[in-house]
Design a protein around this motif. Structure first.
Motif, short mmCIF file in Angstrom:
data_model
loop_
_atom_site.label_atom_id
_atom_site.label_comp_id
_atom_site.label_asym_id
_atom_site.label_seq_id
_atom_site.Cartn_x
_atom_site.Cartn_y
_atom_site.Cartn_z
N ILE A 171 5.87 5.03 43.65
CA ILE A 171 5.11 5.92 42.78
C ILE A 171 3.67 6.06 43.26
O ILE A 171 3.12 7.17 43.31
CB ILE A 171 5.16 5.42 41.33
CG1 ILE A 171 6.57 5.57 40.75
CG2 ILE A 171 4.16 6.19 40.44
CD1 ILE A 171 6.73 4.99 39.37
N GLN A 188 10.00 13.73 42.36
CA GLN A 188 9.61 13.40 41.00
C GLN A 188 10.83 13.19 40.10
O GLN A 188 10.85 12.30 39.26
CB GLN A 188 8.71 14.50 40.44
CG GLN A 188 7.35 14.60 41.12
CD GLN A 188 6.59 15.83 40.69
OE1 GLN A 188 7.16 16.78 40.13
NE2 GLN A 188 5.29 15.83 40.93
N THR A 299 4.29 7.98 36.23
CA THR A 299 5.10 9.07 36.80
C THR A 299 4.83 10.39 36.09
O THR A 299 4.65 11.44 36.72
CB THR A 299 6.59 8.71 36.70
OG1 THR A 299 6.83 7.46 37.36
CG2 THR A 299 7.44 9.79 37.34
N ILE A 303 3.16 13.87 37.56
CA ILE A 303 3.81 15.17 37.36
C ILE A 303 2.85 16.15 36.70
O ILE A 303 2.78 17.34 37.07
CB ILE A 303 5.09 14.99 36.52
CG1 ILE A 303 6.14 14.22 37.32
CG2 ILE A 303 5.65 16.34 36.09
CD1 ILE A 303 7.40 13.91 36.54
N GLU A 306 0.45 17.43 39.31
CA GLU A 306 1.07 18.46 40.14
C GLU A 306 1.16 19.78 39.38
O GLU A 306 0.89 20.86 39.94
CB GLU A 306 2.47 18.01 40.57
CG GLU A 306 2.50 16.80 41.48
CD GLU A 306 2.02 17.13 42.89
OE1 GLU A 306 1.94 18.33 43.23
OE2 GLU A 306 1.69 16.18 43.62
#
Length: 375
Positions: A171, A188, A299, A303, A306
């Motif tokens: 990660i 992901q 995580t 995300i 992004e």
């Protein structure tokens, strides 16, 4: 005598441990005949109430707990039942466990040398008699089983720790900038699946540890419970009316003196050590669950980063198209008195103005750093 198949009541003569592996109805009926009372079914073992997992009837202790097992790369839990009587231990399970095989091998190594008899049935009995003539008691087999199961759970927890360390490295490691968007999305998705599997494994492990902790506590306090048993005729009548298949003792069946499932001093010391081991495993599991939650938040945070980068690009692209559209809309209006209408350079002026309104916002966004680092 080594492990052998039990197909008739005579085959079980002298047996200390009767193990039922996914028993058929006929084998279940034979085991109930040998036990002298009904044995729990799969539905009974799946019950989650504490009174269903730990109960006493006619001097026998009925214990059950979900047990974790690794099958390939997947983990699953199935209930396991232990019925401890005065002279026998009955175990009911619906899949094979390495802990049971290890204990069977352990007692076989300590049994006197004699021709082995293959176990062809799902109900197998063992007369456990070491060479020196000391016969293992059923309670000792039960304690040994629990110790071996706890050792196996500790090994699984160690692998969980290694799994979480690898997941944490994956990660937080630096990703190559050349990775395309579809590969990032796949990466992901894989991370979320691995975090979810780790969380599910920790949840199943907690159920197993909780069930074993209840069993260990019951066995360690069995002498105290037996000492508190009422004297004959001094207790209130106990009603046996209920919806459960395994019901409390009926009137006249109250425990008198030490119970048959009471452990001797040496075994109580061993089961107390098991309780401490389970407490330490529970603390380790709590730490692992906290780490799973942290990795899940991390995580989801990556995300979101992004997604924010993607939304930033879309915002920039949509904004740089607004000003040129405005210029084109103004000079595309059909009015007579437009100052630049008859100007020789009006067309090039309008094109230059649209180009400037496109380039200047891009330069401003680049200077702010909104376009840097977006792959």
């Amino acid at each position: 005598m080594p492990a052998q198949a039990v197909q008739t009541p005579n085959d079980a003569e002298g047996c200390v441990w009767l193990d039922l592996l996914d028993p058929t109805p006929q084998e279940q009926a034979l085991a109930e005949q040998l036990c002298g009372q009904p044995l729990p079914t799969l539905a009974d073992l799946n019950a989650i109430e504490s009174s269903s997992r730990i109960s006493v009837r006619k001097g026998a202790a009925f214990l059950s707990s979900p047990l974790l097992k690794k099958t390939g790369t997947e983990f699953q839990t199935m209930p396991v039942g232990f019925i401890l009587t005065e002279d026998r231990l009955f175990t009911i399970r619906f899949q094979s466990y390495q802990a049971f095989e290890a204990v069977t091998q352990l007692v076989a190594e300590q049994a006197p040398a004699m021709p082995a008899m293959p176990a062809t049935g799902a109900a197998a009995g063992s007369v456990i008699a070491p060479p020196h003539g000391v016969v293992f008691h059923a309670s000792e087999i039960l304690v040994t089983l629990i110790e071996t199961i706890v050792d196996r759970l500790a090994d699984i927890l160690e692998s969980v720790g290694d799994l979480l360390d690898t997941l944490s490295h994956d990660i937080f490691r630096q990703r190559p900038q050349t990775r395309v968007k579809r590969n990032i999305a796949s990466w992901q998705r894989d991370l979320l699946q691995r975090v979810g599997s780790s969380g599910s494994l920790c949840s199943r492990m907690r159920d197993t540890l909780l069930g074993l902790e209840r069993i260990a506590l019951f066995l360690s306090e069995s002498r105290k419970a037996a000492a508190a048993a009422p004297a004959p005729g001094s207790a209130m009548p106990v009603l046996s009316v209920g919806t459960r298949r395994i019901t409390p003792a009926t009137p006249g069946e109250e425990e008198i003196g030490p119970a048959a499932y009471t452990l001797p001093g040496a075994l109580r010391a061993r089961i107390a050590t098991v309780s401490r081991d389970l407490s330490s495993l529970d603390a380790y599991l709590s730490q692992a669950q906290d780490k799973v939650e942290f990795l899940l938040d991390a995580t989801l945070g990556f995300i979101n980063i992004e997604q924010n980068g993607v939304m930033k690009v879309l915002t920039v692209v949509s904004f740089i198209g607004v000003a040129p559209t405005l210029v084109a809309g103004i000079y595309g209006m059909n009015f007579r008195n437009i100052p630049e209408l008859n100007w020789a350079f009006g067309y090039w002026y309008a094109l230059g103005l649209m180009g400037a309104t496109t380039v200047l916002p891009l330069l401003w966004f680049w200077k702010k750093g909104w376009l840097g680092g977006i792959s």
